[in-house]
Design a protein around this motif. Structure first.
Motif, PDB file in Angstrom:
ATOM      1  N   PHE A  23       0.899  -1.061   0.019  1.00 33.45           N
ATOM      2  CA  PHE A  23      -0.141   0.002  -0.067  1.00 33.45           C
ATOM      3  C   PHE A  23       0.854   1.269   0.128  1.00 33.45           C
ATOM      4  O   PHE A  23       0.843   2.222  -0.780  1.00 33.45           O
ATOM      5  CB  PHE A  23      -0.828  -0.100   1.378  1.00 33.45           C
ATOM      6  CG  PHE A  23      -1.515   1.230   1.452  1.00 33.45           C
ATOM      7  CD1 PHE A  23      -2.730   1.628   0.796  1.00 33.45           C
ATOM      8  CD2 PHE A  23      -1.069   2.223   2.296  1.00 33.45           C
ATOM      9  CE1 PHE A  23      -3.386   2.802   0.871  1.00 33.45           C
ATOM     10  CE2 PHE A  23      -1.961   3.376   2.223  1.00 33.45           C
ATOM     11  CZ  PHE A  23      -2.902   3.552   1.927  1.00 33.45           C
ATOM     12  N   CYS A  24       1.834   1.284   0.881  1.00 31.41           N
ATOM     13  CA  CYS A  24       2.863   2.207   0.938  1.00 31.41           C
ATOM     14  C   CYS A  24       3.591   2.586  -0.467  1.00 31.41           C
ATOM     15  O   CYS A  24       3.574   3.874  -0.871  1.00 31.41           O
ATOM     16  CB  CYS A  24       3.967   2.195   1.872  1.00 31.41           C
ATOM     17  SG  CYS A  24       3.335   2.243   3.561  1.00 31.41           S
ATOM     18  N   ALA A  25       3.921   1.659  -1.104  1.00 28.63           N
ATOM     19  CA  ALA A  25       4.762   1.674  -2.348  1.00 28.63           C
ATOM     20  C   ALA A  25       3.586   2.346  -3.505  1.00 28.63           C
ATOM     21  O   ALA A  25       4.020   3.153  -4.025  1.00 28.63           O
ATOM     22  CB  ALA A  25       5.156   0.352  -2.680  1.00 28.63           C
ATOM     23  N   ASP A  26       2.470   1.704  -3.300  1.00 25.83           N
ATOM     24  CA  ASP A  26       1.503   2.392  -4.338  1.00 25.83           C
ATOM     25  C   ASP A  26       1.310   3.815  -4.008  1.00 25.83           C
ATOM     26  O   ASP A  26       1.271   4.451  -5.146  1.00 25.83           O
ATOM     27  CB  ASP A  26       0.068   1.453  -4.109  1.00 25.83           C
ATOM     28  CG  ASP A  26       0.303   0.318  -4.633  1.00 25.83           C
ATOM     29  OD1 ASP A  26       1.431  -0.124  -5.398  1.00 25.83           O
ATOM     30  OD2 ASP A  26      -0.727  -0.957  -4.546  1.00 25.83           O
ATOM     31  N   MET A  27       1.057   4.104  -3.116  1.00 26.51           N
ATOM     32  CA  MET A  27       0.722   5.610  -2.507  1.00 26.51           C
ATOM     33  C   MET A  27       1.902   6.481  -3.117  1.00 26.51           C
ATOM     34  O   MET A  27       1.646   7.746  -3.341  1.00 26.51           O
ATOM     35  CB  MET A  27       0.152   5.751  -1.170  1.00 26.51           C
ATOM     36  CG  MET A  27      -1.051   4.918  -0.720  1.00 26.51           C
ATOM     37  SD  MET A  27      -2.615   5.495  -1.757  1.00 26.51           S
ATOM     38  CE  MET A  27      -2.696   7.285  -1.420  1.00 26.51           C
ATOM     39  N   LEU A  28       2.920   6.068  -2.927  1.00 32.47           N
ATOM     40  CA  LEU A  28       4.258   7.165  -2.991  1.00 32.47           C
ATOM     41  C   LEU A  28       5.099   6.699  -4.311  1.00 32.47           C
ATOM     42  O   LEU A  28       5.984   7.177  -4.504  1.00 32.47           O
ATOM     43  CB  LEU A  28       5.199   6.762  -1.598  1.00 32.47           C
ATOM     44  CG  LEU A  28       4.315   6.910  -0.432  1.00 32.47           C
ATOM     45  CD1 LEU A  28       5.532   6.771   0.772  1.00 32.47           C
ATOM     46  CD2 LEU A  28       4.236   8.716  -0.332  1.00 32.47           C
ATOM     47  N   ASP A  29       4.414   5.694  -5.111  1.00 29.72           N
ATOM     48  CA  ASP A  29       5.111   5.632  -6.413  1.00 29.72           C
ATOM     49  C   ASP A  29       6.656   5.061  -6.343  1.00 29.72           C
ATOM     50  O   ASP A  29       7.657   5.300  -6.860  1.00 29.72           O
ATOM     51  CB  ASP A  29       5.246   6.584  -7.374  1.00 29.72           C
ATOM     52  CG  ASP A  29       5.608   6.198  -8.815  1.00 29.72           C
ATOM     53  OD1 ASP A  29       5.198   5.100  -8.958  1.00 29.72           O
ATOM     54  OD2 ASP A  29       6.142   7.244  -9.460  1.00 29.72           O
ATOM     55  N   LEU A  30       6.563   4.160  -5.037  1.00 30.44           N
ATOM     56  CA  LEU A  30       8.135   3.584  -4.980  1.00 30.44           C
ATOM     57  C   LEU A  30       7.970   2.028  -5.089  1.00 30.44           C
ATOM     58  O   LEU A  30       6.798   1.533  -5.440  1.00 30.44           O
ATOM     59  CB  LEU A  30       8.105   3.714  -3.236  1.00 30.44           C
ATOM     60  CG  LEU A  30       8.155   5.024  -2.896  1.00 30.44           C
ATOM     61  CD1 LEU A  30       8.515   4.980  -1.342  1.00 30.44           C
ATOM     62  CD2 LEU A  30       9.782   5.869  -3.424  1.00 30.44           C
ATOM     63  N   THR A  31       9.101   1.350  -5.212  1.00 28.73           N
ATOM     64  CA  THR A  31       9.175  -0.204  -5.130  1.00 28.73           C
ATOM     65  C   THR A  31       8.812  -0.800  -3.732  1.00 28.73           C
ATOM     66  O   THR A  31       9.055  -0.055  -2.872  1.00 28.73           O
ATOM     67  CB  THR A  31      10.499  -0.601  -5.960  1.00 28.73           C
ATOM     68  OG1 THR A  31      11.263  -0.450  -4.861  1.00 28.73           O
ATOM     69  CG2 THR A  31      10.687   0.177  -7.117  1.00 28.73           C
ATOM     70  N   THR A  32       8.404  -1.910  -3.789  1.00 33.56           N
ATOM     71  CA  THR A  32       8.124  -2.693  -2.247  1.00 33.56           C
ATOM     72  C   THR A  32       9.461  -2.836  -1.945  1.00 33.56           C
ATOM     73  O   THR A  32       9.681  -2.734  -0.413  1.00 33.56           O
ATOM     74  CB  THR A  32       7.306  -3.839  -2.590  1.00 33.56           C
ATOM     75  OG1 THR A  32       8.033  -4.569  -3.544  1.00 33.56           O
ATOM     76  CG2 THR A  32       5.826  -3.769  -2.899  1.00 33.56           C
ATOM     77  N   ALA A  33      10.458  -3.009  -2.814  1.00 32.91           N
ATOM     78  CA  ALA A  33      11.798  -3.416  -2.118  1.00 32.91           C
ATOM     79  C   ALA A  33      12.161  -1.949  -1.485  1.00 32.91           C
ATOM     80  O   ALA A  33      12.817  -2.018  -0.188  1.00 32.91           O
ATOM     81  CB  ALA A  33      12.843  -3.671  -3.138  1.00 32.91           C
ATOM     82  N   GLU A  34      11.868  -0.671  -1.872  1.00 32.60           N
ATOM     83  CA  GLU A  34      12.514   0.470  -1.519  1.00 32.60           C
ATOM     84  C   GLU A  34      11.586   0.657  -0.097  1.00 32.60           C
ATOM     85  O   GLU A  34      12.362   1.017   1.161  1.00 32.60           O
ATOM     86  CB  GLU A  34      11.997   1.701  -2.090  1.00 32.60           C
ATOM     87  CG  GLU A  34      12.910   1.905  -3.342  1.00 32.60           C
ATOM     88  CD  GLU A  34      12.615   2.872  -4.432  1.00 32.60           C
ATOM     89  OE1 GLU A  34      13.484   3.651  -4.674  1.00 32.60           O
ATOM     90  OE2 GLU A  34      11.254   2.924  -4.584  1.00 32.60           O
ATOM     91  N   VAL A  35      10.257   0.253  -0.048  1.00 36.23           N
ATOM     92  CA  VAL A  35       9.581   0.402   1.224  1.00 36.23           C
ATOM     93  C   VAL A  35      10.086  -0.626   2.509  1.00 36.23           C
ATOM     94  O   VAL A  35      10.311  -0.202   3.603  1.00 36.23           O
ATOM     95  CB  VAL A  35       8.035  -0.030   1.234  1.00 36.23           C
ATOM     96  CG1 VAL A  35       7.441   0.238   2.412  1.00 36.23           C
ATOM     97  CG2 VAL A  35       7.678   1.335   0.042  1.00 36.23           C
TER      98      VAL A  35
END
Length: 260
Positions: free
Chosen positions: A69-81
């Motif tokens: 969810f955080c990755a989707d909201m911030l346009d990040l990869t799940t690896a970054e999160v």
């Protein structure tokens, strides 16, 4: 020896299945909260830490669904999160109790009794470091310094201070938590659950009547130096090792002369 298909998958490094999504109603509620958080920052990536607290407030720990969810909201990869969520110890990676009981075992707290407190609580609760009691009430862990050395040894519950603890007082504290009896920190606002604490850390107001006023600030022992610097208290008194009566602390000039 035979190997199951699941074991073969792990040994071959096969990727995990995608994290499940939140139910639609939960997703909609969290999205509204997330947009409010993101709007506070010029760069949306800066909102990752509070967003992780937000998803932690939903389930009590940061799940794969929460990180997606955080990755989707911030346009990040799940690896970054994931890299951030696994770096900071305030984010729980597995189910935990309503109350996170942390015992400081850094140097000063340890020598003042923190190690004894931690060992006592492990035996009393029947859990190890990072483990949760069977009733789901208390997760015990040893924690790093929380800048409360003036009050060592210190125990924290959901990041609220319980100062000058002993093995006996710490046992009474966790017993009260498990039995639902009122528990009041040495300083700071009254306790709330870990999920409620996580939402406050995400940046949303503590809506309990009077809680903000209770939060206060640093304890008196931590402010002694500040009061001295402002001239609000008498000069410090020291006891000379060869004298029976306390003496005025020497000035800087006197100290230099003594050093000669």
């Amino acid at each position: 020896m035979t190997t199951s298909s699941s074991e073969r998958g792990v040994s071959l490094g096969m990727p995990e299945l995608p994290a499940p999504a939140y139910p639609d109603d939960v997703r909609a509620r969290l999205e509204a909260d997330a947009r409010e958080i993101i709007a506070r920052y010029p760069d949306s990536r800066s909102a990752l830490l509070p967003l992780l607290h937000l998803v932690q407030s939903e389930e009590g720990h940061v799940t794969r669904t929460g990180m997606r969810f955080c990755a989707d909201m911030l346009d990040l990869t799940t690896a970054e999160v994931t890299a951030v969520a696994t770096f900071y110890t305030m984010y729980r990676r597995g189910p935990s109790g309503d109350y996170q009981v942390g015992v400081c075992t850094n140097t000063l707290c340890a020598v003042m009794g923190g190690d004894a407190i931690f060992e006592t609580l492990q035996e009393h609760l029947g859990v190890g470091n990072g483990e949760t009691t069977d009733d789901g009430k208390v997760t015990l862990e040893h924690i790093e310094c929380n800048a409360a050395c003036d009050y060592a040894p210190v125990v924290m519950v959901n990041w609220e201070f319980f100062d000058n603890q002993t093995p006996g007082s710490a046992k009474r504290l966790v017993d009260d938590l498990r039995e639902g009896r009122p528990v009041h920190p040495t300083r700071g606002a009254r306790l709330c659950t870990f999920k409620e604490t996580a939402r406050i850390l995400a940046g949303f107001p503590d809506e309990r009547p009077g809680a903000v006023e209770e939060s206060g600030g640093a304890g008196p022992a931590s402010l002694v130096g500040l009061r001295l610097a402002r001239g609000e208290a008498a000069p410090a008194r020291v006891v000379h090792p060869r004298a029976q009566e306390p003496q005025d602390a020497p000035s800087a000039g006197e100290a230099e002369e003594e050093g000669e």
